[in-house]
Enzyme design. Structure first.
Site, PDB file in Angstrom:
ATOM      1  N   ARG A  13       4.954  -8.044  -5.654  1.00  0.00           N
ATOM      2  CA  ARG A  13       4.152  -8.014  -4.441  1.00  0.00           C
ATOM      3  C   ARG A  13       4.784  -7.012  -3.491  1.00  0.00           C
ATOM      4  O   ARG A  13       6.012  -6.960  -3.371  1.00  0.00           O
ATOM      5  CB  ARG A  13       4.094  -9.392  -3.772  1.00  0.00           C
ATOM      6  CG  ARG A  13       3.127 -10.374  -4.425  1.00  0.00           C
ATOM      7  CD  ARG A  13       1.667  -9.962  -4.219  1.00  0.00           C
ATOM      8  NE  ARG A  13       0.718 -10.890  -4.822  1.00  0.00           N
ATOM      9  CZ  ARG A  13       0.231 -10.774  -6.065  1.00  0.00           C
ATOM     10  NH1 ARG A  13       0.638  -9.800  -6.836  1.00  0.00           N
ATOM     11  NH2 ARG A  13      -0.648 -11.641  -6.522  1.00  0.00           N
ATOM     12  N   GLU A  35      -1.018  -3.004   1.559  1.00  0.00           N
ATOM     13  CA  GLU A  35      -2.235  -2.646   0.823  1.00  0.00           C
ATOM     14  C   GLU A  35      -3.479  -2.911   1.660  1.00  0.00           C
ATOM     15  O   GLU A  35      -3.529  -3.936   2.333  1.00  0.00           O
ATOM     16  CB  GLU A  35      -2.323  -3.472  -0.470  1.00  0.00           C
ATOM     17  CG  GLU A  35      -1.395  -2.958  -1.546  1.00  0.00           C
ATOM     18  CD  GLU A  35      -1.366  -3.846  -2.775  1.00  0.00           C
ATOM     19  OE1 GLU A  35      -2.422  -4.366  -3.171  1.00  0.00           O
ATOM     20  OE2 GLU A  35      -0.287  -4.017  -3.327  1.00  0.00           O
ATOM     21  N   HIS A  42      -2.137  -1.211  -7.540  1.00  0.00           N
ATOM     22  CA  HIS A  42      -2.201  -2.635  -7.929  1.00  0.00           C
ATOM     23  C   HIS A  42      -3.087  -2.838  -9.169  1.00  0.00           C
ATOM     24  O   HIS A  42      -4.032  -3.636  -9.145  1.00  0.00           O
ATOM     25  CB  HIS A  42      -2.701  -3.506  -6.763  1.00  0.00           C
ATOM     26  CG  HIS A  42      -2.173  -4.914  -6.814  1.00  0.00           C
ATOM     27  ND1 HIS A  42      -1.887  -5.657  -5.694  1.00  0.00           N
ATOM     28  CD2 HIS A  42      -1.885  -5.714  -7.866  1.00  0.00           C
ATOM     29  CE1 HIS A  42      -1.445  -6.861  -6.051  1.00  0.00           C
ATOM     30  NE2 HIS A  42      -1.437  -6.920  -7.373  1.00  0.00           N
TER      31      HIS A  42
HETATM   32  C1  GLV Z   1      -1.859  -9.579  -9.507  1.00  0.00           C
HETATM   33  O1  GLV Z   1      -1.180  -9.058  -8.679  1.00  0.00           O
HETATM   34  C2  GLV Z   1      -1.748 -10.949  -9.850  1.00  0.00           C
HETATM   35  O2  GLV Z   1      -1.017 -11.701  -9.170  1.00  0.00           O
HETATM   36  O3  GLV Z   1      -2.402 -11.359 -10.823  1.00  0.00           O
END
Ligand code: GLV
Ligand code: GLV
Length: 321
Positions: free
Chosen positions: A238, A267, A285
């Site tokens: 993250r 983001e 991402h």
């Molecule tokens: C993506 O970031 C997820 O947590 O699946």
């Protein structure tokens, strides 16, 4: 029962929900809903199939109403959901682990390779017509094979990356986790070490922790300064786990060699200046973005809802710890 899906996802899960007899409404807007739109759409539903871009808290849960039984997040991470608010209202929360583990581990490996071998930078160089012929010192990078990889957070994804690196690239694996993994250690010779040791001795450092109060800015100036000047740093967890301004400085000053990030602190905004740096590879991402993983995430999210609405314990129930 009524299920609201906050954004279009692969069809397989939607079909499963319909086959189970549920009334499924999928948002027609191909973007995250605003708070007001979300509040309005969830009103009266028994289940919400949410995205990591949807903030789910007491306001949204109360707007749904007392009949709401489950929020199934279309992601493995669930820092977008306030678990306490859900528990207070007896709403079950589920995620989609396992089915995206390999896709994310692959992407972490790809970012390691890309940053070490300056792949994106080389591509930009080639496309710009700058190549004038073979040169002894053109775009030199770092070896990957046989180097030391430090993994911060040895869960499913961290372990999957460790196996790739140890078995395919003969890398020495160090990790930092509250729990040592004796089975993995026996299989690939990995070793749980203190954070400082990992930072100082690893050639590659990859992060696989959830976003919690305790992991916010886990990587900042101090951590980057401890790393080798030749180190490559990778984040597919993250964004806010990394102080992006500190990462920018570390890359600029040459405290580390390079970085690969799939997740960003703010983001969809990138910290100003980051995109001008040659020594960072940036993906938006997309670590779980394979056709297979996304289809399976859709299926798993639907199965969690179906179980919860039958009154069963869903397979991927997230527990408040
Ligand atoms: C993506 O970031 C997820 O947590 O699946
Ligand atoms: C995180 O949830 C993981 O699967 O490693």
């Amino acid at each position: 029962m009524k299920v609201f899906v906050t954004r279009k996802i692969p069809q397989v899960g939607l079909d499963l929900l319909a086959q189970a007899g549920h009334m499924v409404e999928v948002s027609e807007l191909d973007r995250p809903l605003t708070r007001d739109e979300l509040k309005q759409k969830v009103s009266g539903v028994e289940a919400i199939l949410s995205q990591l871009t949807d903030k789910i808290d007491e306001e949204i849960l109360d707007a749904a109403g007392k009949q709401l039984k489950v929020v199934a997040n279309y992601a493995v991470g669930y820092d977008n959901i306030n678990l306490k608010d859900a528990e207070t209202r007896r709403v079950l929360i589920t995620n989609t682990p396992d089915v995206l583990t390999d896709a994310v581990a692959d992407q972490a490996f790809a970012l390691m390779m890309a940053a070490a071998r300056r792949i994106a930078e080389s591509d930009r160089f080639a496309r710009a017509g700058k190549y004038t012929g073979w040169q002894p010192f053109l775009l030199l990078g770092q070896d990957v094979f046989g180097k030391t990889l430090g993994i911060v957070g040895l869960g499913r994804i961290g372990s999957a990356l460790a196996k790739r690196a140890a078995k395919g690239f003969s890398m020495r694996i160090l990790y930092h986790d509250q729990k040592p993994n004796a089975e993995l250690d026996a299989e690939i010779g990995s070793k749980n070490v203190e954070m400082d040791e990992l930072l100082k001795t690893s050639d590659f450092i990859s992060v696989h922790v959830p976003l919690l109060d305790s992991t916010r800015h886990l990587f900042s100036t101090k951590q980057f300064e401890m790393m080798k000047k030749t180190a490559v740093f990778v984040n597919t967890s993250r964004g806010p786990v990394v102080d992006e301004a500190a990462l920018l400085e570390a890359l600029k000053k040459g405290d580390i060699f390079g970085a690969g990030i799939d997740v960003w602190e703010f983001e969809p905004k990138l910290t100003a200046g980051l995109s001008e740096l040659p020594n960072i590879v940036i993906t938006p991402h997309t670590a779980s973005a394979t056709i297979e993983a996304r289809n399976n995430m859709s299926k798993v999210a639907a199965e969690n809802i179906i179980a919860a609405l039958k009154g069963e314990v869903p397979p991927n129930l997230v527990k408040l710890v």
